[in-house]
Each structure stands twice: as structure tokens, then as C-alpha cells.
Design an enzyme around this catalytic site. Structure first.
Site, PDB file in Angstrom:
ATOM      1  N   LYS A  28     -15.819  -8.775 -16.780  1.00 29.37           N
ATOM      2  CA  LYS A  28     -15.744  -9.342 -15.180  1.00 29.37           C
ATOM      3  C   LYS A  28     -15.019  -8.652 -14.695  1.00 29.37           C
ATOM      4  O   LYS A  28     -13.755  -8.144 -14.999  1.00 29.37           O
ATOM      5  CB  LYS A  28     -15.993 -10.671 -15.199  1.00 29.37           C
ATOM      6  CG  LYS A  28     -15.363 -11.579 -14.218  1.00 29.37           C
ATOM      7  CD  LYS A  28     -14.078 -12.790 -14.156  1.00 29.37           C
ATOM      8  CE  LYS A  28     -12.980 -12.442 -14.059  1.00 29.37           C
ATOM      9  NZ  LYS A  28     -12.966 -12.198 -13.166  1.00 29.37           N
TER      10      LYS A  28
ATOM     11  N   GLY B 154      -5.074  -5.970 -17.209  1.00 26.41           N
ATOM     12  CA  GLY B 154      -4.549  -7.144 -15.662  1.00 26.41           C
ATOM     13  C   GLY B 154      -2.863  -6.674 -16.646  1.00 26.41           C
ATOM     14  O   GLY B 154      -2.288  -6.583 -17.055  1.00 26.41           O
ATOM     15  N   SER B 155      -1.778  -8.616 -15.448  1.00 29.90           N
ATOM     16  CA  SER B 155      -1.087  -8.193 -15.742  1.00 29.90           C
ATOM     17  C   SER B 155      -0.372  -9.394 -17.174  1.00 29.90           C
ATOM     18  O   SER B 155      -1.134  -9.266 -17.846  1.00 29.90           O
ATOM     19  CB  SER B 155      -0.725  -9.895 -14.547  1.00 29.90           C
ATOM     20  OG  SER B 155      -1.741 -11.074 -14.891  1.00 29.90           O
ATOM     21  N   THR B 156       0.517  -8.702 -17.872  1.00 30.04           N
ATOM     22  CA  THR B 156       1.265  -9.144 -18.658  1.00 30.04           C
ATOM     23  C   THR B 156       1.598 -10.301 -18.932  1.00 30.04           C
ATOM     24  O   THR B 156       0.907 -11.362 -19.584  1.00 30.04           O
ATOM     25  CB  THR B 156       2.935  -8.590 -18.652  1.00 30.04           C
ATOM     26  OG1 THR B 156       2.745  -7.176 -18.909  1.00 30.04           O
ATOM     27  CG2 THR B 156       3.488  -9.134 -19.745  1.00 30.04           C
TER      28      THR B 156
ATOM     29  N   GLY C 171      -1.809 -11.606 -19.430  1.00 30.81           N
ATOM     30  CA  GLY C 171      -1.839 -11.018 -21.075  1.00 30.81           C
ATOM     31  C   GLY C 171      -1.749 -11.660 -22.272  1.00 30.81           C
ATOM     32  O   GLY C 171      -2.369 -12.102 -23.141  1.00 30.81           O
TER      33      GLY C 171
ATOM     34  N   GLU D  28      -3.985  -4.187 -22.281  1.00 32.07           N
ATOM     35  CA  GLU D  28      -3.193  -3.376 -21.171  1.00 32.07           C
ATOM     36  C   GLU D  28      -2.652  -4.082 -20.241  1.00 32.07           C
ATOM     37  O   GLU D  28      -3.651  -3.927 -18.586  1.00 32.07           O
ATOM     38  CB  GLU D  28      -4.502  -1.729 -21.259  1.00 32.07           C
ATOM     39  CG  GLU D  28      -3.565  -0.970 -20.323  1.00 32.07           C
ATOM     40  CD  GLU D  28      -3.793  -0.540 -19.704  1.00 32.07           C
ATOM     41  OE1 GLU D  28      -2.440  -0.370 -18.382  1.00 32.07           O
ATOM     42  OE2 GLU D  28      -4.520  -0.216 -18.491  1.00 32.07           O
TER      43      GLU D  28
ATOM     44  N   CYS E 212      -1.083   1.008 -13.338  1.00 32.67           N
ATOM     45  CA  CYS E 212      -0.095  -0.024 -13.779  1.00 32.67           C
ATOM     46  C   CYS E 212       1.149   1.232 -14.448  1.00 32.67           C
ATOM     47  O   CYS E 212       1.580   1.056 -15.279  1.00 32.67           O
ATOM     48  CB  CYS E 212      -0.998  -0.102 -15.870  1.00 32.67           C
ATOM     49  SG  CYS E 212      -2.762  -0.979 -15.303  1.00 32.67           S
TER      50      CYS E 212
ATOM     51  N   GLU F 125       7.077  -5.367 -12.831  1.00 27.78           N
ATOM     52  CA  GLU F 125       6.685  -4.554 -12.096  1.00 27.78           C
ATOM     53  C   GLU F 125       6.147  -5.168 -10.762  1.00 27.78           C
ATOM     54  O   GLU F 125       6.017  -6.086 -10.343  1.00 27.78           O
ATOM     55  CB  GLU F 125       5.068  -4.743 -13.057  1.00 27.78           C
ATOM     56  CG  GLU F 125       4.251  -4.261 -12.241  1.00 27.78           C
ATOM     57  CD  GLU F 125       3.112  -3.273 -13.297  1.00 27.78           C
ATOM     58  OE1 GLU F 125       2.601  -4.947 -13.196  1.00 27.78           O
ATOM     59  OE2 GLU F 125       2.475  -3.067 -13.125  1.00 27.78           O
TER      60      GLU F 125
END
Ligand code: ADP
Length: 481
Positions: free
Chosen positions: A187, A239-241, A244, A261, A295, A392
């Protein structure tokens, strides 16, 4: 020449004539484009102009179920039984077809995501093809890659990717999965689905057996349905933490394999013995090119005190020459911010930096009236406790600190929740080795920045995630032993 440092360039827009976009895209399941059971579609826009580019299907849980079942059937009936050398032929073919359609893919990437055409043409698309070439080479050599370990495929890989490198991230995920003998449901991000759908066309035209790769579009709930599907054996997420962490919780207690990641807040460290012009160029490349939408963007700069004035002067001069504007113009250095939401977030952080008392400096360039753009921004006199240093931002915003000793800079550079990448600029090889062993970062670049190669593993420490992509490590993540 205008002013002291600026030239005016005549516009050099890349042509869109050869780009073929449908008005509406369905879901790529079982080797065909099929209408979504949800019956819903959503629009994807060009962030530089606001123009609607196409509508794409919004997959619901039932659509995800169909895609996973197609992947599972293809795995059981065809792909896991196919000899590696046959799998390799398909992967090579996909690589070559990406090369053949490189211009179209690059233009669509810039239209849908806002990144400068120079970047999508010279980095994203060639690297995407290279990943397929590289992993095609391993498909029939798994037992040489992992001697004495009887590598076996996992089954269906559910892969969810972000908007900053849409085609490249798809390649990073799909190529090793196929080489290892897995099938895929992928996706793309909701704001940048088009190059993944073009890749679906390439995959269809390559003759890859039906269902080996399925590409479905949708928002976060579509991603969650992939993660939670019981027949998915491996989850690969970039993607984002924040997301995640949700995914990690969701698969706890299952035997799904996972690689994450996530975010980053990389430090670029300039020592007094560095080639300063080269270092400044590397810093600019690391944070301003590609709008800081990386990132591993070098969003923190540490400069040794003795050269700080010189480096900051050179950096400001270089920032003045950066061209912000039309992503399709070949002169553009900084394209459009990917979405309004992202631009709002960046502007909020710029305000936070000002409120925290850091000294802000922006290039005096103009930005287009329409679309989402942000000037390259520098914050001086920042400290470790500042949010603009710790969090970030994912935009062209650089936080600068100075340091005196090597111990001090290692301590400061490591003292954040992330650990994806770092850059070291020095003339001394011994200093490079000393730094690379002490930096808690998955990748440490020395006298360069943002250099990628399919053979080299990439991934993070701490809240930047775990597992590696690229190289043999990236292949191992799709195998059991
Ligand atoms: P970014 O901040 O880079 O946009 P996100 O983590 O929000 O990163 O999104 C990355 C990808 O994850 C996108 O494809 C998005 O649709 C998907 N996603 C968002 N929420 C979830 C979730 N709860 N489960 C699975 N995937 C999700």
C-alpha cells in the site's frame, strides 16, 4: 547576476506530454485492476499547483482480504515452487521496464509528490531500477548468500510505505520480497499513490504470475487491515514512529516477522579540519534538497567552534542561491511540500523554534503564490532541549549547534530518541572511524551525505526502528532459516 550570489535562470520545465494518467485507478489484485468492493475513491493532487491528478480506489477490509488471498494463492500455487533462476527473470524484467519508462515515472513522481524533477529523475527512479537489478541477482543464489543456513521464504509480505520516496520505497520493499520467494500486498501512501500504480501496470505487463504482487490504495485503516490480516506473514513498514508503534502493538503475540523504518533526526558534524565548501554542500544536500522530506535528512548541524562563523557564513550564502519552486523545472532545488498538513506542521515547528528563542534565518528567495512551499530555514543558537533539535520536522529546517570536543559532539549527537543516520566531515580517517563506532546511527556517511546503494543496508537504532533494508541484511528480513 542578481545581487552578490544569485543568478536568474530561464525556466526549464520538463515536458508532461508523454505522461499518461487515467482519470481513475482501481485496485491491482490478482494481476488485474479491479473495482473496489468499498465502491469508494479518493483524489490525489499535485501539491505544487493544487491540480487534481486522478482518483484512486479506497480499499476496505474486504478488498484487503481479496488482495491477501490472491497473494497467498500465488505463493502456494506458483511462486514458492518456482526455481530462483526463473523468479530472477521476472525481477530483471521489472527492472528493465522501470528503466524504459524512467522519464514518465520521474515526471509523475514529481507531479504527485512535489519533489524536484532532478531528484526523481537522477535519484528515485534509477535507484528503484537498481534495487530490482540487485535483488534479481540474488534470487538464484540464496544458499550462497546464507551458506549452511537453508533459507526459506516466509509467505505473504504486507508492505506499507510513506510519501517521501514513493517508487523507491516500493522497490526497496518488493524486490527483496520477490527474490526471497515471497508474494506481496503493498500500500502506497494516500498522498502519493500514482507511481506505485504505474509500477502495478509495469508488473502486469512484465508477465509476473497473477497475484504475486498486489498493489492497493487507501488510508491508514487500509494499512491497518493489511497488518492485522491473519494470512500476512511479514509486515514491512516505513513511516512515522507513531504509526510504527501502533503496528508493533498490533502484531504483538503473533508470529509475523516485522521490519520498521521510522523517523530520524540526523546530525551532520563538521570538524575544523574538514573541506568546508564540500561540507556545506553536503549539509545543503542533506536537509534542503528534497524539502527535508527524508527520514535520514541531516536536520541537525554540529559545527566545531573554531570554524563556526565561516561555515555559517558559507551556509547562508549557499542558501541564497537555492531555487524554490516548480518541481518540474530542472533548475529547482527545493520543490513543493507534500501536503497542506505537512506544510502546516513545518510552519508550526518554525514558530516553535522562534518561541524557544533560537535565531531564525531564511533565504530571501520568493516562493510561488500557489501550492505548498517553504523557504530553506536555519536556526542558530539552538540547544539540546529545544523541540526543534529533538523532534522530527520533515521539512527544510536546519538546527545548528556548535561544539568544542569530540566527546561533547558524540554525546550531543546521540542524545535524541532517534538513530537512523549521521554525517561526519573531517580530513582525518582516524576521526571518521572513531566517530562511526560511537555514533548510535544505522548509517554514518563520511564526507558525503544521502548516498544510497542497493548493496548497502539501511535502517535505524532506537525509535528509528529495527531491521535493515538493502543488501544481504534486507534479503534476510524476508527469509526464515
Ligand atoms: P508519514 O508521517 O510519513 O505520513 P505515516 O506513518 O502517517 O507516515 O504513514 C505511512 C504509511 O502508513 C501510509 O501509507 C499510511 O497510510 C499508513 N498508515 C497510517 N496509519 C496506519 C496504521 N494504523 N496501520 C497501518 N498503516 C498505517
Amino acid at each position: 547576476m542578481v545581487g552578490e550570489f544569485k543568478w536568474d535562470y530561464a525556466p526549464a520545465p520538463e515536458s508532461k506530454d508523454h505522461v499518461r494518467l487515467e482519470k481513475q485507478y482501481d485496485l491491482f489484485i490478482g494481476g488485474k485492476f479491479v473495482k473496489p468492493l468499498s465502491k469508494k475513491y479518493f483524489a490525489t493532487y499535485n501539491p505544487a499547483t493544487g491540480e487534481k491528478l486522478a482518483e484512486v480506489a479506497q480499499a476496505n477490509e474486504k478488498d484487503v482480504d481479496l488482495a491477501v488471498k490472491a497473494a497467498k494463492a500465488a505463493y502456494d500455487k506458483v511462486w514458492k515452487k518456482m526455481p530462483g533462476k526463473e523468479r530472477a527473470k521476472y525481477i530483471y524484467r521489472i527492472a528493465r521496464m522501470i528503466q524504459e519508462r524512467a522519464r514518465e515515472l520521474a515526471v509523475i513522481e514529481s507531479m504527485d509528490g512535489g519533489k524536484p524533477i532532478r531528484e526523481s529523475r537522477d535519484v528515485d527512479v534509477p535507484l528503484a531500477a537498481n534495487h530490482f537489478f540487485y535483488y534479481a541477482g540474488w534470487a538464484d543464489k540464496l544458499e550462497y548468500a546464507f551458506p549452511n543456513r537453508t533459507p526459506q521464504s516466509l509467505g505473504v509480505a504486507g508492505q506499507i510505505i510513506p510519501w517521501n520516496f514513493p517508487l523507491l520505497m516500493a522497490a526497496w520493499k518488493i524486490a527483496p520480497a520477490l527474490a526471497a520467494g515471497n508474494t506481496v500486498v503493498l500500500k502506497p501512501a494516500e498522498t502519493t499513490p500514482l507511481t506505485a500504480l504505474k509500477l502495478a501496470e509495469i508488473i502486469r505487463d512484465s508477465g509476473l504470475p497473477d497475484g504475486v504482487v498486489n498493489i492497493i490504495t487507501g488510508y491508514g485503516d487500509t494499512g491497518a487491515a493489511i497488518v492485522n490480516h491473519p494470512q500476512v506473514n511479514k509486515v514491512a513498514f516505513t513511516g512515522s514512529t507513531q504509526v510504527g508503534k501502533i503496528i508493533q502493538k498490533a502484531i504483538a503475540g503473533t508470529d509475523k516477522k516485522i521490519t520498521l523504518e521510522l523517523g530520524g533526526k540526523a546530525a551532520n558534524i563538521i570538524f575544523e579540519d574538514a573541506a568546508l565548501d564540500q561540507a556545506v554542500e553536503g549539509v545543503v544536500n542533506g536537509i534542503f534538497f528534497n524539502q527535508g522530506h527524508v527520514c535520514c535528512a541531516g536536520s541537525r548541524l554540529f559545527v566545531q567552534e573554531s570554524v563556526a562563523d565561516t561555515v555559517i557564513r558559507k551556509l547562508k550564502q549557499r542558501m541564497e542561491t537555492l531555487i524554490v519552486g516548480d518541481p518540474l523545472d530542472k533548475n529547482t532545488d527545493i520543490g513543493a511540500i507534500n501536503s497542506k498538513e505537512q506544510l502546516d506542521k513545518i510552519n508550526e515547528y518554525i514558530q516553535i523554534g522562534i518561541n524557544e528563542g533560537a535565531e531564525m534565518h531564511q533565504s530571501s528567495c520568493s516562493i510561488p503564490a500557489k501550492g505548498y512551499f517553504c523557504k530553506p530555514t536555519l536556526f542558530l543558537h539552538t540547544s539540546q532541549s529545544h523541540r526543534i533539535v529533538q523532534e522530527e520536522i520533515f521539512g527544510p529546517v536546519l538546527a545548528v549547534q556548535t561544539f568544542r570536543t569530540i566527546e561533547e559532539v558524540i554525546e550531543k549527537a546521540n542524545n535524541i530518541p532517534y538513530g537512523l543516520s549521521a554525517g561526519v566531515w573531517t580530513d582525518k580517517g582516524s576521526k571518521i572511524f572513531n566517530m562511526t563506532t560511537k555514533m548510535r546511527a544505522g548509517v554514518v556517511w563520511a564526507n558525503t551525505y544521502n548516498k544510497f546503494d542497493p548493496a548497502s543496508p539501511f535502517g535505524g537504532y532506537k525509535e528509528s526502528g529495527f531491521g535493515r533494508e538493502g543488501g544481504l541484511h534486507g534479503l534476510a528480513a524476508y527469509l526464515k532459516f
